[in-house]
Motif scaffolding. Structure first.
Motif, short mmCIF file in Angstrom:
data_model
loop_
_atom_site.label_atom_id
_atom_site.label_comp_id
_atom_site.label_asym_id
_atom_site.label_seq_id
_atom_site.Cartn_x
_atom_site.Cartn_y
_atom_site.Cartn_z
N LEU A 1 0.89 -1.22 0.02
CA LEU A 1 0.00 0.04 0.01
C LEU A 1 0.88 1.25 0.01
O LEU A 1 1.67 1.55 0.83
CB LEU A 1 -0.91 -0.15 1.35
N THR A 2 0.79 2.05 -1.15
CA THR A 2 1.50 3.14 -1.18
C THR A 2 0.85 4.27 -0.45
O THR A 2 -0.26 4.64 -0.66
CB THR A 2 2.06 3.76 -2.48
N VAL A 3 1.46 4.97 0.39
CA VAL A 3 0.92 5.90 1.68
C VAL A 3 1.18 7.35 1.46
O VAL A 3 0.96 8.30 2.17
CB VAL A 3 0.96 5.43 3.16
N ASP A 4 2.25 7.56 0.56
CA ASP A 4 2.75 8.76 0.40
C ASP A 4 2.38 9.80 -0.69
O ASP A 4 2.72 10.65 -1.06
CB ASP A 4 4.27 8.76 0.30
N VAL A 5 1.05 9.36 -1.29
CA VAL A 5 0.65 10.15 -2.51
C VAL A 5 -0.89 10.40 -2.22
O VAL A 5 -1.75 10.27 -2.86
CB VAL A 5 0.73 9.44 -3.70
N PRO A 6 -1.39 11.24 -0.94
CA PRO A 6 -2.61 12.05 -0.98
C PRO A 6 -2.88 12.93 -2.25
O PRO A 6 -4.05 12.92 -2.68
CB PRO A 6 -2.71 12.69 0.14
N TYR A 7 -1.91 13.44 -2.79
CA TYR A 7 -1.78 14.16 -3.95
C TYR A 7 -0.37 14.06 -4.65
O TYR A 7 0.60 13.66 -3.95
CB TYR A 7 -1.81 15.82 -3.51
N THR A 8 -0.29 14.32 -5.92
CA THR A 8 0.79 14.15 -6.64
C THR A 8 1.77 15.51 -6.37
O THR A 8 1.38 16.26 -6.57
CB THR A 8 0.57 13.96 -8.01
N GLY A 9 3.13 14.85 -5.94
CA GLY A 9 4.13 16.02 -5.97
C GLY A 9 4.41 16.76 -7.18
O GLY A 9 3.96 16.36 -8.44
N LYS A 10 5.02 18.17 -7.37
CA LYS A 10 4.87 18.97 -8.49
C LYS A 10 6.39 18.60 -8.99
O LYS A 10 7.49 18.84 -8.67
CB LYS A 10 4.96 20.47 -7.74
N ARG A 11 5.90 17.98 -10.24
CA ARG A 11 7.22 17.42 -11.09
C ARG A 11 7.29 18.45 -12.19
O ARG A 11 6.78 18.42 -13.02
CB ARG A 11 7.14 16.22 -11.42
N ARG A 12 8.29 19.33 -11.93
CA ARG A 12 8.52 20.42 -12.94
C ARG A 12 8.56 20.06 -14.45
O ARG A 12 8.05 20.67 -15.37
CB ARG A 12 9.41 21.28 -12.37
N THR A 13 9.41 18.97 -14.58
CA THR A 13 9.90 18.72 -15.92
C THR A 13 8.59 18.11 -16.59
O THR A 13 8.50 18.30 -17.87
CB THR A 13 11.09 17.70 -15.84
N ASP A 14 7.82 17.18 -15.73
CA ASP A 14 6.62 16.77 -16.36
C ASP A 14 5.55 18.06 -16.93
O ASP A 14 4.98 17.63 -18.00
CB ASP A 14 5.75 15.77 -15.72
N ILE A 15 5.50 18.98 -16.16
CA ILE A 15 4.82 20.04 -16.48
C ILE A 15 5.19 20.71 -17.75
O ILE A 15 4.63 21.16 -18.57
CB ILE A 15 4.60 21.05 -15.36
N ARG A 16 6.55 21.16 -17.47
CA ARG A 16 7.33 21.72 -18.96
C ARG A 16 7.12 21.03 -20.08
O ARG A 16 6.87 21.46 -21.09
CB ARG A 16 8.68 22.01 -18.63
N ASN A 17 7.27 19.67 -19.78
CA ASN A 17 7.28 18.80 -21.13
C ASN A 17 5.74 18.33 -21.40
O ASN A 17 5.60 17.59 -22.63
CB ASN A 17 7.71 17.39 -20.92
N ASN A 18 4.63 18.64 -20.73
CA ASN A 18 3.45 18.23 -20.95
C ASN A 18 3.21 16.86 -21.22
O ASN A 18 2.71 16.28 -22.05
CB ASN A 18 2.73 19.10 -22.11
N PHE A 19 4.09 16.25 -20.22
CA PHE A 19 4.02 14.72 -20.38
C PHE A 19 2.69 14.17 -20.40
O PHE A 19 1.85 14.19 -19.20
CB PHE A 19 4.99 14.01 -19.41
#
Length: 389
Positions: free
Chosen positions: A188-206
């Motif tokens: 059970l992954t418990v550290d993702v109530p929300y997704t962290g801000k991953r700037r490269t994915d935002i810039r790349n519109n991944f």
């Protein structure tokens, strides 16, 4: 704490199996004139050969990437205290996880979207783990279904990584599938109530390419909005998840439960209280909260408070066999690899993953031998030098 003893674990006979007599270093893999002899070589190959946006999706951390980088630096701050004249002519790297034997305390962490790196994706990963008798944790966000993964490596040891959704029945449906397929535990992954801000994915519109799907979600989220850029229906993960949901999870499955994402002794104690069977000390590869503890720095306080009541594992920053040795010496039962598995896939699918795992296994065996450790029980806290402030 167990102390070094000149005869500790040294009762092996010279006639033990050939698997324990394998040379500590094997021939290297060759690619287009270059030799891949360590995990860093695979990393360089993957960076050169993956599309930029894909490479940065795998490689990046949250915000400034401090935690991602500190996961690596944490191991470099630790020094070893090797013992000499220990007769390391016979070595044994085997251990167990939740009672199941594996050939070495190295396992494959749940990571998403393996088909971005290799067409067979998670099926190749599962076959490699099966071939080397190691544990593979399949991700909810796999681009192959749990059925395809099981069929690809029917004899492999598999756990399944799970999130809790707003509609608990959706999580329960996934649990029923993996139970039927012979998965041995839930992570059970418990550290993702929300997704962290991953700037490269935002810039790349991944975005996940149209030809790839999160296969485990097919038919599960019908009627939900989405998907988001990662191929996941919008607003399905539940940020209200709390410790009481461990009780719910225990009520719907008899599989052992391992919690992934613990970094403090306080949460480790709660994990014991709520009856889970294991903890993965993890910061999600530095992809969630930037500036939190490196996993190797968090390990000792968790091991100390748990006191052997449940198993403790670690992921994040493992790049060499001596990294594995340091983690085991500090109390981890096993370590998990994330990004390096993707580098291996990029090289040549199953063959590349097997190469990564074999190199790390061989390096670990060599590090054990050079430290005077003949088996896993001899790898303990006395091997670690504690710097005086």
């Amino acid at each position: 704490m167990e102390q070094w003893g000149e005869d500790s674990g040294g009762n092996q006979e010279k006639g033990e199996t050939d698997t324990n007599r394998e040379p500590p270093v094997r021939p290297v893999l060759g690619v287009a004139g270059m030799s891949l002899i360590c995990l860093a070589d695979f990393e360089a190959y993957a960076k050169e050969n993956l599309p930029k946006a894909t490479w940065e999706y795998y490689a990046a951390g949250a915000d400034e990437c401090y935690t991602r980088d500190d996961n690596l630096q944490g191991f470099r701050r630790i020094r070893l205290r090797p013992r000499m004249l220990r007769d390391v002519s016979v070595m044994d790297t085997k251990t167990t996880v939740l009672g199941e034997e594996i050939s070495c305390p190295i396992a494959i962490a749940p990571t998403a979207f393996h088909c971005l790196a290799w067409s067979d994706g998670e099926m190749s990963t599962a076959r490699a783990a099966e071939a080397l008798k190691l544990l593979y944790v399949a991700s909810t966000y796999a681009t192959c279904s749990v059925e395809e993964i099981s069929q690809a490596a029917p004899e492999g040891l598999r756990w399944f990584q799970l999130y809790v959704y707003r509609e608990r029945k959706l999580s329960e449906r996934l649990i029923r599938r993996v139970e039927a397929l012979g998965f041995k535990a839930l992570v059970l992954t418990v550290d993702v109530p929300y997704t962290g801000k991953r700037r490269t994915d935002i810039r790349n519109n991944f975005q996940l390419p149209p030809h790839l799907k999160v296969k485990n979600f097919e038919g599960v989220f019908e009627g939900h909005s989405g998907p988001d850029n990662y191929g996941v229906p919008l607003n399905t993960l539940d940020p209200s998840v709390s410790w009481k949901d461990i009780c719910w999870l225990r009520s719907v499955t008899n599989l052992p439960i391992v919690i992934k994402g613990i970094l403090t002794k306080e949460d480790a104690e709660l994990a014991v209280v709520y009856g889970v069977q294991g903890i993965i000390v993890s910061n999600h590869g530095g992809r969630q909260l930037d500036g939190e503890l490196a996993t190797i720095d968090a390990l000792s306080e968790i091991v100390e408070v748990v006191q052997g009541r449940i198993e403790v594992y670690l992921d994040g920053g493992i790049r060499t066999g001596s990294d594995v040795l340091k983690a085991i010496a500090l109390g981890a039962k096993c370590v998990f690899l994330g990004r390096p598995i993707v580098w291996g896939l990029t090289y040549k699918g199953e063959e590349g993953v097997k190469g990564i795992l074999q190199i790390l296994t061989d390096e670990f065996r060599l590090s054990m031998a050079l430290s005077g450790c003949r088996n896993i029980s001899e790898v303990n806290r006395n091997l670690i030098h504690v710097a005086k402030l």
